[in-house]
Design a protein around this motif. Structure first.
Motif, short mmCIF file in Angstrom:
data_model
loop_
_atom_site.label_atom_id
_atom_site.label_comp_id
_atom_site.label_asym_id
_atom_site.label_seq_id
_atom_site.Cartn_x
_atom_site.Cartn_y
_atom_site.Cartn_z
N SER A 180 0.82 -1.21 0.00
CA SER A 180 0.00 0.00 0.00
C SER A 180 0.86 1.27 0.00
CB SER A 180 -0.95 0.00 1.19
OG SER A 180 -0.25 0.24 2.39
N THR A 186 3.87 1.45 -1.59
CA THR A 186 4.61 1.54 -2.84
C THR A 186 3.75 1.47 -4.10
OG1 THR A 186 4.99 -0.85 -2.86
CG2 THR A 186 6.67 0.51 -1.78
N THR A 187 2.50 1.04 -3.97
CA THR A 187 1.65 0.82 -5.13
C THR A 187 0.35 1.60 -5.00
OG1 THR A 187 2.53 -1.43 -5.27
CG2 THR A 187 0.53 -0.96 -6.53
N GLU A 188 0.02 2.38 -6.03
CA GLU A 188 -1.26 3.08 -6.03
C GLU A 188 -2.36 2.06 -6.28
OE1 GLU A 188 -3.53 6.59 -8.47
OE2 GLU A 188 -1.36 6.66 -8.31
N GLN A 189 -3.38 2.08 -5.43
CA GLN A 189 -4.46 1.09 -5.49
C GLN A 189 -5.80 1.78 -5.33
OE1 GLN A 189 -2.12 -2.48 -3.22
NE2 GLN A 189 -3.22 -1.07 -1.96
N HIS A 248 -7.81 0.66 -0.27
CA HIS A 248 -6.80 1.04 0.71
C HIS A 248 -6.92 0.14 1.94
CE1 HIS A 248 -6.28 4.51 -1.81
NE2 HIS A 248 -7.59 4.68 -1.77
N ASN A 263 -12.56 2.42 0.46
CA ASN A 263 -12.39 3.45 -0.54
C ASN A 263 -13.54 4.44 -0.38
OD1 ASN A 263 -11.88 5.12 -2.70
ND2 ASN A 263 -11.47 3.46 -4.10
N THR A 295 -10.05 -5.64 -6.82
CA THR A 295 -8.78 -5.11 -6.29
C THR A 295 -8.40 -5.79 -4.99
OG1 THR A 295 -9.18 -2.95 -7.33
CG2 THR A 295 -7.58 -3.01 -5.53
#
Length: 194
Positions: A134, A136-139, A142, A156, A180
């Motif tokens: 979470s 390092t990676t845009e998701q 959350h 979200n 996701t």
């Protein structure tokens, strides 16, 4: 589903607790949060009974209108207004149950929707992998680790604002949210892939 054994249907009390934690900053900064009501008497509630709402084309803002729209779209859904500041709908979609909570509500409807899903029974290694990912990676989803409860919540926020959103658009966002979460859990699984 791969993680069905570690995922469970939450109680409404647990869902509200998770939403309260995840949404605290949004609600605290919202000037209309104190104006929330347990029932929303709006044109949206009436519109949800029309065929346009059932087809997902009518823009909506109230929990009751979304509940009616979800049901007309063939989904299993139930509304809980136990917490008048954050009414929530439990919705079954694609074999998963998630909570759809509403905030910043007034007599005309709500401005925000929060989606909530969670997983239990995760190993420490998997929890740490989800936390690291979470950062390092845009998701779209959350993660929020609740140490005391040993629950990984996924949330979200969606802005529906004064214009509202269609049932179909919300369902599409919910499906993407679920996908996701499954992808996050799969990518961080302790089980080696075959």
């Amino acid at each position: 589903m791969l993680f069905k054994s570690i995922r469970t249907r939450p109680t409404f009390v647990m869902a509200i607790k998770l939403f309260a934690i995840a949404a605290a900053s949004l609600i605290a900064s919202s000037p209309n949060a104190a104006l929330a009501h347990t029932r929303f008497q709006t044109d949206d509630a009436v519109a949800a009974t029309s065929s346009a709402a059932g087809e997902g084309k009518q823009t909506l803002r109230s929990p009751e209108a979304f509940l009616a729209g979800f049901k007309q779209m063939g989904l299993t859904a139930s509304l809980n207004t136990e917490d008048p500041k954050m009414p929530a709908i439990e919705v079954d979609l694609n074999g998963e149950t998630i909570m759809v909570s509403f905030s910043d509500c007034d007599a005309k409807g709500c401005n925000f929707v929060q989606l909530l899903d969670w997983a239990i029974g995760l190993s420490d290694k998997q929890v740490n992998a989800i936390k690291a990912r979470s950062i390092t990676t845009e998701q779209f989803s959350h993660p929020l680790w609740l140490e005391a409860d040993k629950v990984m919540a996924f949330y979200n926020y969606l802005v529906i604002g004064t214009d509202g959103v269609t049932v179909q658009a919300l369902i599409e966002n919910m499906a993407y949210f679920i996908d996701t979460n499954v992808e996050i859990l799969t990518a961080t699984s302790d089980t080696p892939s075959k």
